[in-house]
Motif scaffolding. Structure first.
Motif, mmCIF file in Angstrom:
data_model
loop_
_atom_site.group_PDB
_atom_site.id
_atom_site.type_symbol
_atom_site.label_atom_id
_atom_site.label_comp_id
_atom_site.label_asym_id
_atom_site.label_seq_id
_atom_site.Cartn_x
_atom_site.Cartn_y
_atom_site.Cartn_z
ATOM 1 N N LEU A 1 21.096 15.502 -5.833
ATOM 2 C CA LEU A 1 19.902 15.844 -4.778
ATOM 3 C C LEU A 1 19.671 17.430 -5.078
ATOM 4 N N PHE A 2 20.442 18.176 -5.606
ATOM 5 C CA PHE A 2 20.602 19.496 -5.717
ATOM 6 C C PHE A 2 20.019 19.896 -7.479
ATOM 7 N N THR A 3 20.303 18.962 -8.142
ATOM 8 C CA THR A 3 19.910 19.144 -9.570
ATOM 9 C C THR A 3 18.502 18.454 -9.922
ATOM 10 N N GLY A 4 18.062 17.650 -9.281
ATOM 11 C CA GLY A 4 16.942 16.727 -9.358
ATOM 12 C C GLY A 4 17.000 15.466 -10.225
ATOM 13 N N ARG A 5 18.366 15.218 -10.319
ATOM 14 C CA ARG A 5 18.803 14.142 -11.042
ATOM 15 C C ARG A 5 18.500 12.753 -10.504
ATOM 16 N N ASN A 6 18.389 12.890 -9.077
ATOM 17 C CA ASN A 6 17.902 11.505 -8.531
ATOM 18 C C ASN A 6 16.450 11.551 -8.541
ATOM 19 N N PHE A 7 16.113 10.290 -8.749
ATOM 20 C CA PHE A 7 14.571 10.176 -8.777
ATOM 21 C C PHE A 7 14.232 9.029 -7.743
ATOM 22 N N GLY A 8 13.867 9.485 -6.425
ATOM 23 C CA GLY A 8 13.493 8.470 -5.464
ATOM 24 C C GLY A 8 14.708 8.514 -4.466
ATOM 25 N N LYS A 9 14.614 7.841 -3.588
ATOM 26 C CA LYS A 9 15.801 7.750 -2.495
ATOM 27 C C LYS A 9 16.992 7.589 -2.904
ATOM 28 N N LEU A 10 18.038 8.530 -2.565
ATOM 29 C CA LEU A 10 19.169 8.389 -3.173
ATOM 30 C C LEU A 10 20.110 7.613 -2.154
ATOM 31 N N ILE A 11 20.672 6.413 -2.715
ATOM 32 C CA ILE A 11 21.412 5.474 -1.717
ATOM 33 C C ILE A 11 22.704 4.998 -2.543
ATOM 34 N N VAL A 12 23.745 4.884 -1.799
ATOM 35 C CA VAL A 12 25.151 4.256 -2.394
ATOM 36 C C VAL A 12 25.326 2.992 -1.846
ATOM 37 N N LYS A 13 25.666 2.098 -2.825
ATOM 38 C CA LYS A 13 25.955 0.561 -2.349
ATOM 39 C C LYS A 13 27.257 0.478 -2.081
ATOM 40 N N VAL A 14 27.665 0.364 -1.053
ATOM 41 C CA VAL A 14 29.138 0.310 -0.359
ATOM 42 C C VAL A 14 29.782 -0.999 -0.452
ATOM 43 N N SER A 15 29.246 -2.042 -0.211
ATOM 44 C CA SER A 15 29.347 -3.465 -0.350
ATOM 45 C C SER A 15 28.350 -4.307 -0.633
ATOM 46 N N ASP A 16 28.456 -5.668 -0.922
ATOM 47 C CA ASP A 16 27.397 -6.552 -1.232
ATOM 48 C C ASP A 16 26.711 -7.127 0.024
ATOM 49 N N ILE A 17 25.592 -7.242 -0.022
ATOM 50 C CA ILE A 17 24.791 -7.808 1.139
ATOM 51 C C ILE A 17 25.361 -9.190 1.322
ATOM 52 N N THR B 1 0.898 -1.092 0.049
ATOM 53 C CA THR B 1 0.127 0.201 0.097
ATOM 54 C C THR B 1 0.933 1.353 -0.031
ATOM 55 N N LEU B 2 2.175 1.225 0.205
ATOM 56 C CA LEU B 2 3.127 2.362 0.222
ATOM 57 C C LEU B 2 4.053 1.891 -0.791
ATOM 58 N N LYS B 3 4.052 2.708 -1.820
ATOM 59 C CA LYS B 3 4.990 2.343 -3.211
ATOM 60 C C LYS B 3 6.326 3.521 -2.918
ATOM 61 N N TYR B 4 7.299 2.893 -3.308
ATOM 62 C CA TYR B 4 8.676 3.736 -3.156
ATOM 63 C C TYR B 4 9.514 3.471 -4.340
ATOM 64 N N ARG B 5 10.555 4.500 -4.270
ATOM 65 C CA ARG B 5 11.443 4.327 -5.394
ATOM 66 C C ARG B 5 12.854 4.787 -4.918
ATOM 67 N N GLU B 6 13.705 3.886 -5.320
ATOM 68 C CA GLU B 6 15.048 3.965 -4.704
ATOM 69 C C GLU B 6 16.021 4.091 -5.918
ATOM 70 N N MET B 7 17.190 5.211 -5.667
ATOM 71 C CA MET B 7 18.243 4.954 -6.803
ATOM 72 C C MET B 7 19.392 4.573 -6.189
ATOM 73 N N ILE B 8 19.863 3.391 -6.394
ATOM 74 C CA ILE B 8 21.162 2.927 -5.471
ATOM 75 C C ILE B 8 22.182 2.611 -6.558
ATOM 76 N N GLU B 9 23.112 3.481 -6.149
ATOM 77 C CA GLU B 9 24.384 3.742 -7.276
ATOM 78 C C GLU B 9 25.510 3.120 -6.402
#
Ligand SMILES: NC(=O)c1ccc[n+]([C@@H]2O[C@H](COP(=O)([O-])OP(=O)(O)OC[C@H]3O[C@@H](n4cnc5c(N)ncnc54)[C@H](OP(=O)(O)O)[C@@H]3O)[C@@H](O)[C@H]2O)c1
Length: 341
Positions: free
Chosen positions: A325-341, A304-312
């Motif tokens: 974040l300041f140019t609007g190039r992100n589209f959804g929550k901006l996250i950096v992938k630092v290592s594998d899960i 019931t809650l949709k979300y969008r992530e941008m994982i780089e």
């Protein structure tokens, strides 16, 4: 002795305007040894958030500015890989305030280090919809704006981490919800995917006209995240008894001289009948964190809650991603992938 080496990003010089790579240093150093009641966390996902820009400036706010040479502030989600604590075991997933680095030693009493369960919802969502930005949306709307079914809610930065959740909660409690976002793609997403009633593109030449026709009954709640010309535009349509919780004002964050900027406080303050407005901080509602978490996790689990992530990928590219974040190039929550899960 730990054989691990830790990559971290520190503040090299204070940015003027939008930060660039010269403002940051990439450093590698050995990971220290943990002591009693400490744990070593390997960062998997790092959250990039607009508030970090404020910490990079030498301006007094609710939080101390970063010192030159300090690791950039951030929350992350990771896994405990060593423990000298009874509260945490290796293999536990946690969120913590690690900053921009690969490894973090936390005291087990730090309230900002807490366990999360990736079997319930994906680990990355604990930094967004089920984490700080989701809670900000929940508190800003439910506890600050005090909405009443049937009212008109206008949400700025509507496709983003906070705004996307504010509008969806608004729909769930019977509000008429109008988003404001930059560009057709984001506006289409806000209406077609998130279910807002309408979304107005503030970058379009017809913005003012479209905003006016989107709010025929005026605005009862304006959820403020951007400031500037968007705030000037909405300020014409406030109803008697309206509220404008001030979550942030991103359009001002890179101003060269903040003392010369017209913030939402100036814009509302100059109105004859301003909406009730106050800056709020997600941590003002710490006592209600469990209530918000339950609502958000259930919403994601049930769809019931949709979300969008941008994982780089890549911690070393965090300074580059942060600019988005300041140019609007992100589209959804901006996250950096630092290592594998
Ligand atoms: N008070 C708190 O406790 C708290 C907690 C979390 C966040 N916040 C605030 O909430 C706001 C949104 O944060 P978020 O994490 O959800 O970020 P976000 O919306 O995911 O990303 C930032 C978005 O802001 C928009 N934007 C950037 N520059 C703009 C400008 N000059 N004018 C208008 N819009 C602009 C862009 O969207 P478009 O492409 O649509 O322009 C961009 O994608 C920020 O102001 C942040 O500081 C406050």
């Amino acid at each position: 002795m730990n054989q691990l080496s830790n990559l971290s990003i520190t503040l090299r010089q204070r940015p003027v305007g939008i930060p660039n790579s010269d403002n940051f240093s990439l450093t590698s150093s050995p990971v220290g040894e943990i002591e009693e009641n400490q744990i070593l966390i390997k960062v998997i996902y790092l959250s990039l958030d607009p508030y970090m820009r404020g910490r990079m400036s030498d301006v007094k706010s609710y939080a101390e500015p970063l010192k030159i040479g300090e690791i950039i502030t951030a929350e992350s989600a990771g896994i405990v890989i060593q423990s000298k604590s009874e509260k945490f075991q290796p293999g536990d997933y946690v969120c913590c305030r690690s900053g921009w680095q690969e490894y973090f030693i936390s005291n087990d009493k730090d309230p900002m280090t807490y366990k999360v369960n990736p079997d319930l919802v994906p680990l990355s969502t604990y930094l967004g919809v089920c984490g700080m930005t989701g809670r900000t949306a929940y508190f800003g709307l439910m506890k600050e704006a005090m909405p009443v079914a049937g009212e008109t809610l206008v949400v700025s930065a509507a496709s983003g981490a906070v705004g996307s959740i504010v509008g969806q909660i608004g729909k769930q409690i019977g509000l008429n919800v109008i988003g404001i976002a930059g560009g057709k793609k984001k506006c289409d997403y806000v209406v077609d995917e998130l279910g807002f009633d309408e979304c107005v593109d503030y970058k379009s030449d017809s913005f003012h006209k479209e905003l006016e026709s989107a709010v025929p009954n005026g605005i009862d709640i304006y959820f403020e995240s951007v400031g500037g010309m968007v705030t000037e535009a909405v300020s014409k349509f406030f109803n008697e008894g309206s509220r404008a919780p001030i979550c942030g004002y991103i359009s001002n964050y890179n101003a060269k001289d903040l003392s010369k900027v017209k913030t939402p406080f100036h814009i509302f303050g100059a109105m004859k009948n301003p909406p009730k407005h106050k800056f709020f901080l997600v941590f003002n509602h710490y006592a209600s964190f469990d209530e918000a978490n339950e609502y958000l996790i259930n919403g994601v689990k049930s769809g019931t809650l949709k979300y969008r992530e941008m994982i780089e990928d890549g911690l070393e590219k965090a300074p580059e991603y942060f600019k988005w974040l300041f140019t609007g190039r992100n589209f959804g929550k901006l996250i950096v992938k630092v290592s594998d899960i």
